[in-house]
Each structure stands twice: as C-alpha cells, then as structure tokens.
Design a protein around this motif. Structure first.
Motif, PDB file in Angstrom:
ATOM      1  N   UNK A  38       3.720   6.087   8.206  1.00  0.00           N
ATOM      2  CA  UNK A  38       3.441   7.344   7.500  1.00  0.00           C
ATOM      3  C   UNK A  38       2.177   8.004   8.048  1.00  0.00           C
ATOM      4  N   UNK A  39       1.135   7.209   8.261  1.00  0.00           N
ATOM      5  CA  UNK A  39      -0.120   7.765   8.748  1.00  0.00           C
ATOM      6  C   UNK A  39       0.046   8.387  10.129  1.00  0.00           C
ATOM      7  N   UNK A  40       0.818   7.738  10.972  1.00  0.00           N
ATOM      8  CA  UNK A  40       1.078   8.272  12.312  1.00  0.00           C
ATOM      9  C   UNK A  40       1.786   9.624  12.233  1.00  0.00           C
ATOM     10  N   UNK A  41       2.668   9.772  11.254  1.00  0.00           N
ATOM     11  CA  UNK A  41       3.383  11.030  11.069  1.00  0.00           C
ATOM     12  C   UNK A  41       2.455  12.112  10.523  1.00  0.00           C
ATOM     13  N   UNK A  42       1.534  11.710   9.613  1.00  0.00           N
ATOM     14  CA  UNK A  42       0.679  12.687   8.953  1.00  0.00           C
ATOM     15  C   UNK A  42      -0.409  13.253   9.864  1.00  0.00           C
ATOM     16  N   UNK A  43      -0.756  12.561  10.907  1.00  0.00           N
ATOM     17  CA  UNK A  43      -1.805  13.072  11.793  1.00  0.00           C
ATOM     18  C   UNK A  43      -1.253  14.008  12.864  1.00  0.00           C
ATOM     19  N   UNK A  87     -13.818  10.410   0.702  1.00  0.00           N
ATOM     20  CA  UNK A  87     -12.604  11.240   0.767  1.00  0.00           C
ATOM     21  C   UNK A  87     -11.886  11.104   2.105  1.00  0.00           C
ATOM     22  N   UNK A  88     -12.555  10.521   3.109  1.00  0.00           N
ATOM     23  CA  UNK A  88     -11.936  10.386   4.427  1.00  0.00           C
ATOM     24  C   UNK A  88     -10.714   9.467   4.361  1.00  0.00           C
ATOM     25  N   UNK A  89      -9.644   9.860   5.036  1.00  0.00           N
ATOM     26  CA  UNK A  89      -8.385   9.104   5.101  1.00  0.00           C
ATOM     27  C   UNK A  89      -7.603   9.116   3.791  1.00  0.00           C
ATOM     28  N   UNK A  90      -7.999   9.958   2.849  1.00  0.00           N
ATOM     29  CA  UNK A  90      -7.274  10.018   1.569  1.00  0.00           C
ATOM     30  C   UNK A  90      -5.998  10.830   1.739  1.00  0.00           C
ATOM     31  N   UNK A  91      -4.888  10.295   1.244  1.00  0.00           N
ATOM     32  CA  UNK A  91      -3.583  10.955   1.335  1.00  0.00           C
ATOM     33  C   UNK A  91      -3.182  11.470  -0.043  1.00  0.00           C
ATOM     34  N   UNK A  92      -2.826  12.734  -0.108  1.00  0.00           N
ATOM     35  CA  UNK A  92      -2.367  13.358  -1.353  1.00  0.00           C
ATOM     36  C   UNK A  92      -0.868  13.620  -1.219  1.00  0.00           C
ATOM     37  N   UNK A  93      -0.085  12.985  -2.063  1.00  0.00           N
ATOM     38  CA  UNK A  93       1.369  13.069  -1.963  1.00  0.00           C
ATOM     39  C   UNK A  93       1.901  14.322  -2.668  1.00  0.00           C
ATOM     40  N   UNK A  94       3.116  14.741  -2.327  1.00  0.00           N
ATOM     41  CA  UNK A  94       3.712  15.917  -2.985  1.00  0.00           C
ATOM     42  C   UNK A  94       3.702  15.768  -4.504  1.00  0.00           C
ATOM     43  N   UNK A  99       0.826  -1.212   0.000  1.00  0.00           N
ATOM     44  CA  UNK A  99       0.000   0.000   0.000  1.00  0.00           C
ATOM     45  C   UNK A  99       0.859   1.260   0.000  1.00  0.00           C
ATOM     46  N   UNK A 100       0.279   2.361  -0.472  1.00  0.00           N
ATOM     47  CA  UNK A 100       0.998   3.634  -0.495  1.00  0.00           C
ATOM     48  C   UNK A 100       1.135   4.248   0.892  1.00  0.00           C
ATOM     49  N   UNK A 101       0.173   3.941   1.748  1.00  0.00           N
ATOM     50  CA  UNK A 101       0.146   4.555   3.075  1.00  0.00           C
ATOM     51  C   UNK A 101       0.238   3.463   4.132  1.00  0.00           C
ATOM     52  N   UNK A 102       1.364   3.422   4.854  1.00  0.00           N
ATOM     53  CA  UNK A 102       1.506   2.457   5.938  1.00  0.00           C
ATOM     54  C   UNK A 102       1.279   3.138   7.282  1.00  0.00           C
ATOM     55  N   UNK A 103       1.304   2.354   8.348  1.00  0.00           N
ATOM     56  CA  UNK A 103       0.992   2.877   9.679  1.00  0.00           C
ATOM     57  C   UNK A 103       1.983   3.946  10.115  1.00  0.00           C
TER      58      UNK A 103
END
Length: 292
Positions: free
Chosen positions: A125-130, A159-166, A119-123
C-alpha cells in the motif's frame, strides 16, 4: 451478553466449589494470578460479568504483554521500512476460559490467549501511495531558536508517514498528542489572546499551518481550522491554523477514493509537508497563496 447469560444459567444448576484463584501463564510460565471473583458483579446471585472490572483487568494485561503493530514507513531517503505485525490478547477467548474455570469447579491455569494484529499500512500500500504528489507547502523557521525548532521537529515527526484512509478524519491534536515536557517539548513563544507569551510546545502551530496549506492544496475537505488572534510571520495572512491541546484543533477529512499519505520533514530551517496518493486518486487540487 448472550454468552454471559448462557453460562450464568449453567452455573445456576450446580454448586460452585472451585477456588477463586486463576493462574495466568504465557509460554507455559506463570505471569500473574487473578481472583476470578473480580470478573463478576458481587451483588448478583448469578456470576454475571462486571464489564467495567473486566476491561480494567484486561487493559492492565494488554499494557504488559500486547505488542502493537507497526505500519510500513518511508525513511528519509524514500526507502520503504517494512511493516511489523503485532500481538494482542484475545479477550473473548480468555473470558470463555474464565467461565470454564467456574464450570469445571477446579483450580485453573489459563495460557494467555494471543492473536495476531496486522498493521493498517503494509509495504504494498505504501509503495502505491507514494506514486503521486497531490499537495505541497513549505515554510521557513529560524533554526537558531533551539526550543522552537525542537518543538517543530517533534510535531513534524508525529505526522510524518501518517496515512488517512477514505472517509477518515485527521485530527492534529489526536495524532501529535499532548505537548509535554516529558515528551521532549520545550518552552517557546506562543500567542495567547493576541499577546505573546511562552509555553510548552510553542512553535507547533507552524506545523499545523503548513499542513493546512498542503492539505488545502491537495483539495481535501477542511473540517476544522482556527486562525491566531494576531498575524503570524511564517505564512500569508489568514492562512494559519492555530492548535492547542485544550482548545482549537486542525482537522481535515479524506473524501477521495484513495488513501492519502502525509510526508513531513525539516531541512535547514525549512518545514516541508507534502501529500501523496495513488495514481488512481480522483482529486481536485486548489491554488493557494505562498509567502513572498
């Protein structure tokens, strides 16, 4: 293409007498049989692969046997739901075995080659993004209007939990998908050419409009936005973002140095959309007007 011509040269030097049928197995058990001639152009002396037919065959196998990965997500309480790896057909490996079927001139059983898809988003990364909220907007709706509330909830969940990368551009229509009865969307009030009417998915423009303001508050680049043909009651004048599957879309681009996370939910007649990112983000927030 080089692989195709290389094997075509080898095949040209020998007589092909092998049967056309290929048995595809998974975990040692037959799952389907294919005519190997379907992989090749019928109008060439050499067996050159027909890429269009090959893609159609592999797409059918993908639908049956591939498992898409699942990104890590946050549950309604902010807890991380871990990611799950997926599996997909290793197309290059399968095509090599189809060529080998010709070269060895004998009936062939091919074990469906699979490979892991992460997956593109692992735990992590998600922990960092919040870590840091960089944008927020809240609008209200009438929860007693069941059809409109259902449509708002469905689009919000999309759209919830959607991550948009640089460097990535977010498209509301692409992420939310087509609003259809089969997907649970209901008929509700919409604005068409300045007049009120009813259509499947009515109400989702409140989601796109709330998202636009949250994104604008976060200072993200707005790529595409259109206003309704008349004023809407849930947001200040000129701050709406109308969307339609066959028409306008709302799009924004992440030009920051970190990914951004969309958190969206409905609570007791409130639509709440927040934009989060890493503490390392270098963003410039914008002030936006709120409803009075």
């Amino acid at each position: 293409m080089l692989l195709s011509y290389m094997f075509s040269f080898l095949l040209a030097t020998q007589i092909i007498t092998s049967p056309n049928e290929i048995t595809i197995t998974k975990n040692g058990k037959p799952i389907t049989k294919l005519d190997s001639m379907d992989f090749f152009h019928p109008y060439f002396d050499l067996p050159i692969m027909d890429s269009k037919k090959v893609d159609q065959i592999l797409d059918q196998l993908d639908k049956k046997y591939s498992i898409p990965p699942k990104n890590a997500q946050l549950d309604p309480y902010g807890n991380i739901i871990p990611e799950k790896a997926g599996m997909e057909i290793d197309r290059q490996a399968l095509l090599k075995q189809v060529y080998s079927h010709y070269i060895h001139q004998k009936p062939s059983n091919i074990e469906l080659p699979m490979r892991t898809v992460y997956p593109n988003v692992d735990s992590e990364l998600l922990n960092d993004l919040r870590s840091l909220r960089i944008g927020l907007y809240v609008t209200s709706f009438n929860p007693r209007n069941k059809n409109r509330s259902t449509n708002i909830k469905l689009a919000t969940e999309s759209i919830n939990n959607y991550v948009v990368f640089p460097g990535e551009t977010f498209s509301f229509n692409k992420v939310v998908g087509k609003r259809t009865k089969e997907r649970g969307y209901l008929r509700a009030k919409v604005i068409v050419r300045g007049e009120y009417a009813e259509d499947i998915g009515g109400g989702i423009c409140q989601v796109s409009s709330t998202l636009f303001n949250a994104v604008d508050n976060a200072g993200l680049q707005i790529v595409q936005r259109f206003s309704h043909s008349r004023e809407v009651p849930y947001i200040p004048r000129g701050r709406d973002a109308t969307v339609s599957w066959y028409g306008p879309d709302f799009q924004f681009k992440n030009e920051y140095n970190q990914p951004v996370l969309i958190r969206a939910k409905t609570v007791n007649g409130l639509l709440i959309i927040a934009i989060y990112s890493s503490e390392n983000i270098q963003n410039t927030p914008r002030k936006i007007p709120y409803s009075t």
